[in-house]
Motif scaffolding. Structure first.
Motif, mmCIF file in Angstrom:
data_model
loop_
_atom_site.group_PDB
_atom_site.id
_atom_site.type_symbol
_atom_site.label_atom_id
_atom_site.label_comp_id
_atom_site.label_asym_id
_atom_site.label_seq_id
_atom_site.Cartn_x
_atom_site.Cartn_y
_atom_site.Cartn_z
ATOM 1 N N PRO A 2 15.643 24.415 -35.883
ATOM 2 C CA PRO A 2 15.564 24.734 -34.378
ATOM 3 C C PRO A 2 17.092 24.346 -34.006
ATOM 4 O O PRO A 2 17.850 23.746 -34.540
ATOM 5 N N ILE A 3 17.265 24.823 -32.702
ATOM 6 C CA ILE A 3 18.705 24.879 -32.223
ATOM 7 C C ILE A 3 18.564 24.978 -30.505
ATOM 8 O O ILE A 3 17.724 25.664 -30.056
ATOM 9 N N SER A 4 19.365 24.348 -29.980
ATOM 10 C CA SER A 4 19.549 24.417 -28.335
ATOM 11 C C SER A 4 20.358 25.547 -27.826
ATOM 12 O O SER A 4 20.927 26.311 -28.465
ATOM 13 N N ARG A 5 19.880 25.948 -26.694
ATOM 14 C CA ARG A 5 20.581 26.978 -26.006
ATOM 15 C C ARG A 5 21.932 26.758 -25.882
ATOM 16 O O ARG A 5 22.734 27.842 -26.372
ATOM 17 N N VAL A 6 22.465 25.503 -25.896
ATOM 18 C CA VAL A 6 23.837 25.224 -25.647
ATOM 19 C C VAL A 6 24.738 25.650 -27.217
ATOM 20 O O VAL A 6 25.703 26.039 -27.081
ATOM 21 N N ASP A 7 24.063 25.375 -28.098
ATOM 22 C CA ASP A 7 24.572 25.487 -29.257
ATOM 23 C C ASP A 7 24.308 27.062 -29.718
ATOM 24 O O ASP A 7 25.331 27.612 -30.341
ATOM 25 N N ILE A 8 23.259 27.634 -29.424
ATOM 26 C CA ILE A 8 23.315 29.185 -29.405
ATOM 27 C C ILE A 8 24.519 29.896 -28.621
ATOM 28 O O ILE A 8 25.205 30.827 -29.423
ATOM 29 N N ASN A 58 9.376 25.827 -27.726
ATOM 30 C CA ASN A 58 10.080 24.588 -27.716
ATOM 31 C C ASN A 58 9.587 23.797 -28.791
ATOM 32 O O ASN A 58 8.587 23.737 -29.568
ATOM 33 N N ALA A 59 10.866 23.300 -29.791
ATOM 34 C CA ALA A 59 10.530 22.656 -31.018
ATOM 35 C C ALA A 59 9.811 21.304 -30.564
ATOM 36 O O ALA A 59 10.197 20.869 -29.536
ATOM 37 N N PRO A 60 9.135 20.411 -31.838
ATOM 38 C CA PRO A 60 8.615 19.349 -31.281
ATOM 39 C C PRO A 60 9.693 18.273 -31.089
ATOM 40 O O PRO A 60 10.932 18.508 -31.459
ATOM 41 N N LEU A 61 9.411 17.136 -30.245
ATOM 42 C CA LEU A 61 10.550 16.242 -29.893
ATOM 43 C C LEU A 61 10.941 15.741 -31.071
ATOM 44 O O LEU A 61 12.292 15.266 -31.259
ATOM 45 N N SER A 62 10.148 15.423 -32.257
ATOM 46 C CA SER A 62 10.830 14.807 -33.301
ATOM 47 C C SER A 62 11.716 15.682 -33.929
ATOM 48 O O SER A 62 12.955 15.279 -34.341
ATOM 49 N N ALA A 63 11.997 16.835 -33.764
ATOM 50 C CA ALA A 63 13.170 17.679 -34.410
ATOM 51 C C ALA A 63 14.331 17.342 -33.527
ATOM 52 O O ALA A 63 15.290 17.358 -34.011
ATOM 53 N N ALA A 64 14.071 17.552 -32.173
ATOM 54 C CA ALA A 64 15.352 16.982 -31.173
ATOM 55 C C ALA A 64 16.016 15.561 -31.488
ATOM 56 O O ALA A 64 16.989 15.415 -31.669
ATOM 57 N N ILE A 65 15.083 14.755 -31.716
ATOM 58 C CA ILE A 65 15.467 13.239 -32.214
ATOM 59 C C ILE A 65 16.358 13.327 -33.250
ATOM 60 O O ILE A 65 17.210 12.740 -33.480
ATOM 61 N N LYS A 66 15.647 13.954 -34.505
ATOM 62 C CA LYS A 66 16.292 13.788 -35.762
ATOM 63 C C LYS A 66 17.632 14.656 -35.966
ATOM 64 O O LYS A 66 18.455 14.294 -36.459
ATOM 65 N N SER A 67 17.808 15.585 -34.952
ATOM 66 C CA SER A 67 19.080 16.411 -34.725
ATOM 67 C C SER A 67 19.999 16.004 -34.051
ATOM 68 O O SER A 67 21.313 16.402 -34.128
ATOM 69 N N GLN A 68 19.999 14.838 -33.267
ATOM 70 C CA GLN A 68 20.828 14.261 -32.492
ATOM 71 C C GLN A 68 21.256 12.825 -32.742
ATOM 72 O O GLN A 68 19.833 12.102 -33.193
ATOM 73 N N THR A 69 22.431 12.469 -32.376
ATOM 74 C CA THR A 69 22.605 11.063 -32.580
ATOM 75 C C THR A 69 23.131 10.604 -31.275
ATOM 76 O O THR A 69 23.670 11.368 -30.417
#
Length: 399
Positions: free
Chosen positions: A24-30, A56-67
């Motif tokens: 999973p990847i954000s629009r900004v990173d794409i 949209n990826a599950p919220l857990s994926a977004a939390i895991k990928s960001q600090t």
């Protein structure tokens, strides 16, 4: 609906490629990775969301990928079961099929080892056509989008033939293409398996790698800068005929000491059969009653029993592989090498390779070679062929 332009399809392909490789990847990173403007990225991803090809990826994926604190990025991912694809591999000894979703999930497989042959002692093209149409019809409710075919050689698109020095030159691939009512994509079987590792495993994130395949013949496929390297030059990857020992065994190509004479399955079995016929003390005699019964598994079993001749054959093979791998890493910038073939499907070879590869490495521990063994299975080529169809039909549809 208006037909998309080539440029629009290319931008769409870039975005889908990012999602397959790094999602999973954000629009900004794409947008950052592809240099596509944020506005265009938002517009295209909105259309892909509407098609339900991405979600949209599950919220857990977004939390895991960001600090850190702050607003979390919304991540996008490929939606599974959006569409389905069939892969088929042609081989000397089998015909295999694989039905997958657009994310590579396997839905159904078939493996056929008994089949009618042509005058060239290979599988009949009429039989292949019949079985492929049957497999398509078996899954007609899924509305399969495209088919990939993994070939025991390269595809010559102008002549619609298999480029090979063997009997496959006479195989009627054109009749199969004409009979199937779906888009068909054809490629060397090892390139297909390489594409699977590149797109579907999510292990490389777009990094370069080498896929070293050793069964009856030997071939090396490389992913370089997110594409198959040298795919239009049929000589690239034919490492089976690189010379390991100038005074070594005679190869079918007419030269001596080719890698194939040490690692190729036919050659290893042929050596074992000669030992069976000329040596009364070999453990092979306790495993089979005639030389014709010897398979590669027989050779490995004799190795485990401590057969001196089989130990020598396997060690020579692994030394030849390690020399080749070290040479490849000095020619291609690839941080990872995948090894695939029956000879690697056991603990013996992985331990020998670990020893030989690092011992022969030019720069020692400062440049250790990262290799991974991909478990050999007869369905790997068909799985890769389905990935080929996804690669051409779904991702890079402008090509």
């Amino acid at each position: 609906m208006l037909k998309k332009t080539t440029k629009q399809l290319y931008i769409r392909g870039q975005i889908l490629n990012e999602l397959y490789l790094r999602g999973p990847i954000s629009r900004v990173d794409i947008a950052h990775n592809t240099s596509i403007t944020p506005a265009t990225t938002t517009e295209v991803t909105a259309k892909l969301l509407a098609e339900r090809l991405i979600s949209n990826a599950p919220l857990s994926a977004a939390i895991k990928s960001q600090t850190g604190s702050g607003r979390k990025k919304i991540l996008l991912t490929i939606t599974n079961h959006h569409s389905h694809y069939i892969g088929m591999e042609l081989s000397r000894s089998f015909l295999s099929f694989c039905l997958t979703t657009n994310t590579g999930e396997i839905i159904d497989t078939e493996y056929i080892s008994q089949f009618p042959t042509s005058q060239y002692n290979i599988i009949s093209s009429a039989f292949v056509t019949q079985q492929l149409l049957r497999f398509i019809n078996k899954h007609k409710q899924l509305n399969v989008q495209a088919i990939g075919i993994a070939l025991p050689g390269h595809f010559k698109s102008e002549e619609k033939s298999i480029a090979s020095v063997s009997e496959w030159q006479h195989f009627d691939i054109a009749s199969i293409i004409e009979a199937v009512p779906l888009p068909i994509y054809l490629e060397n079987n090892v390139h297909c398996m390489s594409l699977y590792e590149h797109l579907m495993t999510n292990k490389n994130k777009g990094q370069n790698f080498i896929f070293f395949h050793a069964v009856h013949g030997i071939f090396s496929s490389s992913i370089y800068q997110e594409d198959l390297y040298g795919k239009r030059n049929f000589s690239v990857g034919e490492i089976g005929h690189t010379i390991i020992q100038p005074d070594g065994p005679l190869c079918e190509c007419g030269r001596k000491g080719c890698l194939q004479t040490y690692v190729g399955g036919f050659h290893i079995i042929a050596k074992a059969r000669r030992i069976f016929e000329n040596n009364d003390n070999t453990f092979l005699r306790s495993l089979v009653s005639s030389s014709e019964e010897i398979t590669f598994d027989t050779v490995l079993e004799a190795y485990h029993l401590g057969d001196i001749a089989m130990i020598r054959i396997i060690k020579e093979a692994m030394q030849a592989v390690s020399v080749t791998i070290n040479n490849l890493t000095m020619l291609i910038d690839a941080p990872k090498i995948y090894l695939h073939g029956p000879i690697f499907n056991n603990d013996i070879t992985s331990l020998l390779l670990e020893e030989y590869i690092h011992h022969k490495n030019l720069y020692g521990k400062s440049n250790e070679i990262n290799f991974e063994i991909v478990p050999y299975h007869e369905l790997n080529g068909a799985r890769g062929a389905a990935t080929l169809a996804i690669h051409h039909y779904l991702i890079w549809s402008h090509r």
